[in-house]
Design a protein around this motif. Structure first.
Motif, short mmCIF file in Angstrom:
data_model
loop_
_atom_site.label_atom_id
_atom_site.label_comp_id
_atom_site.label_asym_id
_atom_site.label_seq_id
_atom_site.Cartn_x
_atom_site.Cartn_y
_atom_site.Cartn_z
N SER A 44 1.15 -0.85 -0.40
CA SER A 44 -0.27 0.15 0.33
C SER A 44 0.91 1.21 -0.03
O SER A 44 1.84 1.47 0.70
N GLY A 45 0.61 2.00 -0.71
CA GLY A 45 0.97 3.24 -0.94
C GLY A 45 3.17 3.62 -1.88
O GLY A 45 3.32 4.05 -2.07
N SER A 46 3.02 2.41 -2.24
CA SER A 46 3.97 2.06 -2.61
C SER A 46 3.66 3.29 -4.08
O SER A 46 3.19 2.98 -5.13
N LEU A 47 4.97 3.54 -4.91
CA LEU A 47 4.89 3.69 -6.70
C LEU A 47 5.98 2.84 -7.70
O LEU A 47 6.93 2.01 -6.68
N LEU A 48 5.32 2.01 -8.58
CA LEU A 48 5.97 0.86 -9.43
C LEU A 48 6.98 2.20 -10.25
O LEU A 48 6.36 2.92 -11.18
N VAL A 49 8.07 2.16 -10.44
CA VAL A 49 9.40 3.06 -10.89
C VAL A 49 9.89 2.79 -11.37
O VAL A 49 11.03 3.37 -12.53
N GLY A 50 9.47 0.76 -11.70
CA GLY A 50 10.48 0.22 -12.73
C GLY A 50 9.47 -0.78 -13.29
O GLY A 50 9.63 -1.34 -12.77
N TYR A 51 9.97 -1.27 -14.46
CA TYR A 51 9.04 -1.57 -15.33
C TYR A 51 9.67 -2.22 -16.84
O TYR A 51 9.71 -1.74 -17.31
N GLY A 52 9.85 -3.50 -16.56
CA GLY A 52 9.51 -4.47 -18.31
C GLY A 52 9.04 -5.87 -18.06
O GLY A 52 9.20 -6.11 -17.46
N GLN A 53 8.62 -5.15 -19.44
CA GLN A 53 8.13 -7.13 -19.59
C GLN A 53 8.44 -7.75 -21.25
O GLN A 53 8.53 -6.90 -22.11
N GLN A 54 8.75 -8.69 -21.39
CA GLN A 54 9.36 -9.57 -22.27
C GLN A 54 8.11 -10.70 -22.76
O GLN A 54 7.99 -11.00 -22.00
N ASP A 55 7.63 -10.74 -23.95
CA ASP A 55 6.43 -11.01 -24.48
C ASP A 55 7.50 -12.86 -24.87
O ASP A 55 6.82 -14.15 -24.51
N TRP A 56 8.47 -12.92 -24.84
CA TRP A 56 8.87 -14.13 -24.56
C TRP A 56 10.53 -14.54 -24.66
O TRP A 56 11.73 -13.50 -25.12
N ALA A 57 11.15 -14.49 -23.26
CA ALA A 57 12.05 -13.96 -22.57
C ALA A 57 12.78 -15.71 -22.14
O ALA A 57 12.62 -16.29 -21.47
N THR A 58 14.16 -15.82 -21.61
CA THR A 58 14.67 -17.00 -20.70
C THR A 58 15.18 -15.84 -20.31
O THR A 58 16.12 -14.74 -19.60
N THR A 59 14.97 -16.35 -18.42
CA THR A 59 15.95 -15.71 -17.35
C THR A 59 15.86 -16.92 -16.51
O THR A 59 15.49 -18.29 -15.99
N VAL A 60 16.99 -16.77 -15.53
CA VAL A 60 18.09 -17.60 -14.63
C VAL A 60 17.40 -17.66 -12.32
O VAL A 60 17.38 -15.66 -12.45
N LEU A 61 16.83 -17.99 -12.09
CA LEU A 61 16.07 -17.86 -10.67
C LEU A 61 16.65 -18.76 -9.62
O LEU A 61 17.20 -20.17 -10.66
N PRO A 62 16.41 -18.12 -8.53
CA PRO A 62 17.50 -19.84 -7.90
C PRO A 62 16.54 -21.11 -7.74
O PRO A 62 15.27 -21.30 -8.02
N GLY A 63 17.35 -22.16 -7.71
CA GLY A 63 16.54 -23.43 -7.36
C GLY A 63 16.98 -23.07 -5.53
O GLY A 63 16.66 -23.25 -5.48
N ALA A 64 16.21 -25.30 -5.76
CA ALA A 64 15.63 -25.19 -3.82
C ALA A 64 17.51 -25.33 -2.65
O ALA A 64 17.40 -25.44 -1.86
N GLY A 65 18.54 -25.74 -4.07
CA GLY A 65 19.29 -25.56 -3.55
C GLY A 65 20.50 -24.22 -2.08
O GLY A 65 20.80 -24.36 -1.48
N GLY A 66 19.33 -23.62 -3.24
CA GLY A 66 20.08 -21.86 -2.72
C GLY A 66 21.51 -21.24 -3.27
O GLY A 66 21.79 -21.71 -5.13
#
Length: 346
Positions: A44-66
């Motif tokens: 509540s009350g926050s500003l969305l100051v950065g935004y990006g969207q890609q219709d098709w792309a790849t990214t790396v996220l952390p797995g269960a092993g940290g």
């Protein structure tokens, strides 16, 4: 005495004026063209100051092993995912701590059915996780609001300015990664909330990344006549993804013309060749419906080739439904590969 008082008063007024001018440079509205993602609302009350969207792309996220114990600032079992990626960066209201913001985010996600895979709120993993995310240049393709983070605490830092883009830190940081199932699709979600640049801004910053599974747009590459001829000679068949239909339909889309022209070219170059045009579907729907659909699509291609001057006795249409997959139908990407038209030598 009066001179000293006057000097002190002028100095105080000058500092107050500088702080007021700096405060005027803080963002006051969301970055243009941005919007919250429907699966997680802003604090509540926050500003969305950065935004990006890609219709098709790849990214790396952390797995269960940290975090990796052998490679610095790397995830132990990085999870590479593809699909529609939305990146959001929020600044919380003044005085709100990262802990308060994060706990609200965490609570909202868990209430929606979020399944955590990795979380960290202690420095031994926060630092490496921070660098693993920030060093990936995730903010590079985002749009950012104009303005600065302004120092509001500390005598030496009031009115100081810092840049907004990717201003999360590992100070008072909290990270959470996992999945949320919505409408039959499993979304990957990453949340990183911390102090916004440093303690003097008296704000929290949140980076949120959401990956929605989505089939890669197909039909964007046309196989030319030379490649078709080589494929037929080597394998006796070739799959063509430049033949396009609307979902559940057997009418050729206009974007198929380029691929049809290349098919005509190879058939004219090999006037003795006869081919089957074979339609394939994914496993969505019943087998009977897919047989009818794949046959209709194959017949539509045969008709289009005949209209372009290929003799009808050189062509035969055959619908194969989902009997011959080339990839697993368990994923949208696999289903996209299975939806195809093939030329097969008779």
């Amino acid at each position: 005495m009066r001179s000293s008082f006057t000097l002190a008063l002028l100095l105080a007024v000058g500092l107050a004026g500088s702080a007021a001018r700096a405060a005027d440079e803080s963002p006051t509205a969301d970055v243009k063209g941005s919007a919250d993602h429907p699966v997680i609302s802003r604090f509540s009350g926050s500003l969305l100051v950065g935004y990006g969207q890609q219709d098709w792309a790849t990214t790396v996220l952390p797995g269960a092993g940290g975090m990796s114990k052998t490679e610095r600032n790397k995830f132990a079992d990085p999870l590479q995912v593809e699909g529609k990626i939305t990146r959001l960066f929020y600044l919380s209201p003044l005085g709100k701590t990262p802990l308060e913001v994060f706990r609200n985010q965490q609570q909202a996600l868990m209430a929606a059915g979020f399944k955590p895979r990795f979380s960290c709120e202690v420095k031994d993993c926060l630092g490496p996780a921070y660098f693993a995310i920030k060093d990936d240049n995730r903010g590079k393709g985002m749009d950012w609001a104009k303005g600065y983070l302004i120092g509001v605490k500390g005598n030496n830092f009031r009115g100081a300015k810092w840049g907004i883009p990717m201003s999360v830190t590992y100070d008072e940081g909290h990270i959470l990664a996992g999945t949320l199932t919505r409408g039959g699709s499993t979304l990957q979600i990453l949340v990183f909330t911390s102090l916004a640049e440093n303690e003097y801004t008296d704000r929290a910053a949140s980076y949120v990344e959401i990956v929605e599974p989505k089939s890669m747009p197909t039909g964007q590459v046309t196989v030319d006549a030379k490649a078709i001829g080589a494929g037929l000679q080597a394998e006796g068949r070739i799959a063509l993804y430049g033949i396009l239909f609307d979902t559940g339909k057997a009418e050729l889309k206009p974007d198929s013309d380029a691929q049809l022209d290349q098919m005509v070219a190879v058939l004219k170059a090999q006037p003795a060749a006869k081919v089957f045009i074979v339609g394939h579907t994914d496993n969505v729907g019943s087998v009977d419906a897919n047989l009818k659909l794949s046959q209709g699509r194959a017949q539509a291609v045969v008709a289009a080739l005949a209209q372009r001057g290929i003799a009808a006795n050189r062509l035969a249409a055959h619908g194969n439904a989902n009997y011959a997959p080339v990839a697993s139908n368990a994923s949208e990407e696999g289903r996209a590969k299975n939806r195809r038209v093939e030329m097969v030598l008779q």
